[in-house]
Design a protein around this motif. Sequence first.
Motif, PDB file in Angstrom:
ATOM      1  N   ARG A  52       0.811  -1.228   0.000  1.00  0.00           N
ATOM      2  CA  ARG A  52       0.000   0.000   0.000  1.00  0.00           C
ATOM      3  C   ARG A  52       0.838   1.270   0.000  1.00  0.00           C
ATOM      4  N   ARG A 102      -3.652  -2.386   5.387  1.00  0.00           N
ATOM      5  CA  ARG A 102      -4.218  -2.688   4.084  1.00  0.00           C
ATOM      6  C   ARG A 102      -5.742  -2.724   4.160  1.00  0.00           C
ATOM      7  N   GLU A 105      -4.938   0.358  -4.774  1.00  0.00           N
ATOM      8  CA  GLU A 105      -4.668  -0.776  -3.890  1.00  0.00           C
ATOM      9  C   GLU A 105      -5.451  -1.996  -4.319  1.00  0.00           C
TER      10      GLU A 105
END
Length: 414
Positions: free
Chosen positions: A130, A193, A393
């Motif tokens: 990320r 994340r 992401e």
Amino acid sequence: MEDIVQLKYALDTFYFLMCAVLVMWMACGFAMLEAGLVRTKSTTEILAKNIALFAIASIMYLMVGYYIMYSSTGPIFPSLGMLIGQENTLDAVMAGGDDAPYYSSRADFFFQIVFAGACMSIVSGAVAERMRLWAFLLFAVIMTGFIYPIQGAWSWGGGWLSEMGYSDYAGSGIVHMAGAAAALAGVILLGPRKGKYGPNGQINAIPGCNLALSTLGIFILWMGWFGFNGGSELKISDIESANNVAQVMVNTNLAAAGGLIAAMIVSRLLFGKTDLTMLLNGALAGLVSITADPLSPTAFGALLVGAVGGVIVVFSVLALDRVKIDDPAGAISAHGSAGIWGVLAVPLSNAEATFGGQLLGVIAIFAWVFLASLIIWSVIKAVIGIRISEAEEYEGVDISECGMEAYPEFTGNK
């Protein structure tokens, strides 16, 4: 007699260089370990980070890092200067005489470069999946050129921590805990994340894509550690040094074995299954734990030091997840928690070390690296940003940061 002196000089220089090559090979170990622990859509980027950071560390250590760590005179913040043009730090001097070096100073320079690279490699796995690639690389410039060398000067450079009795043979604190402290600062600012943590304390597993690669990575790291610790004896050309190197390598191996077996047993008792990722980090934690002093313990003592590290890493991984510190590689636990244990364990077998001196070293190194890193990460976040967007992401950092995938035939397998 002169021929014997020159032969010893050549042998120690060659040994030092070959140990440095083994430590450089650990860069591949970190890359494989982390590439296996992230998802397929994050593999290319993690590989790019690991090979680029080694190049950055090499250049920054040439430009300023080595001079800061070993040639400066400041009591707390060492004086700045460049290695280029400093004859006393780079030129090889013929052996002979009481004050002459017993290996080429160029070999020492190369050996220290690979240690700086290893420290930065620890950060890579913790911020995986990320973080923006160029934000990471910019931090690597500051970390390897300034943050790491400054605290290294306090101890290995003969600075104030060394004078206070801090002992760290090959860098449980100076290298590994320092890398974990920098990683922790980055992870706190970065956040977890997407989907890692749910409501009501829920923790969602995000499995890595290739545990065969991760296992290969640990084997490479295990092998490279013989250079990491063995090379830190600095010479091998006399009987005492040769025996010390043998002891260090035996202890290094047994600590890794103890860490792996301990983590395997604990994970089985806790989860009812034998978690391979815990085994891998257990071996890594055992290696980190013994690095502060792989010479003083007996072989069985080294086994126990590593085993405690293996237990610590399992509970540390679980504890960090509970407070929502997302570390895909378990790097903060394996290098930070186990690194602290390794530093504090030194007085158990080394009568010259004190618990007070070791604790002071832990506090000083962690505080400096964490706070300095937090400031640098914050500046980078404010200027260019450190985290990719939610859409990027989901798509994966391979595409958003590198424009290619490591496993193109598995496109869509998120």
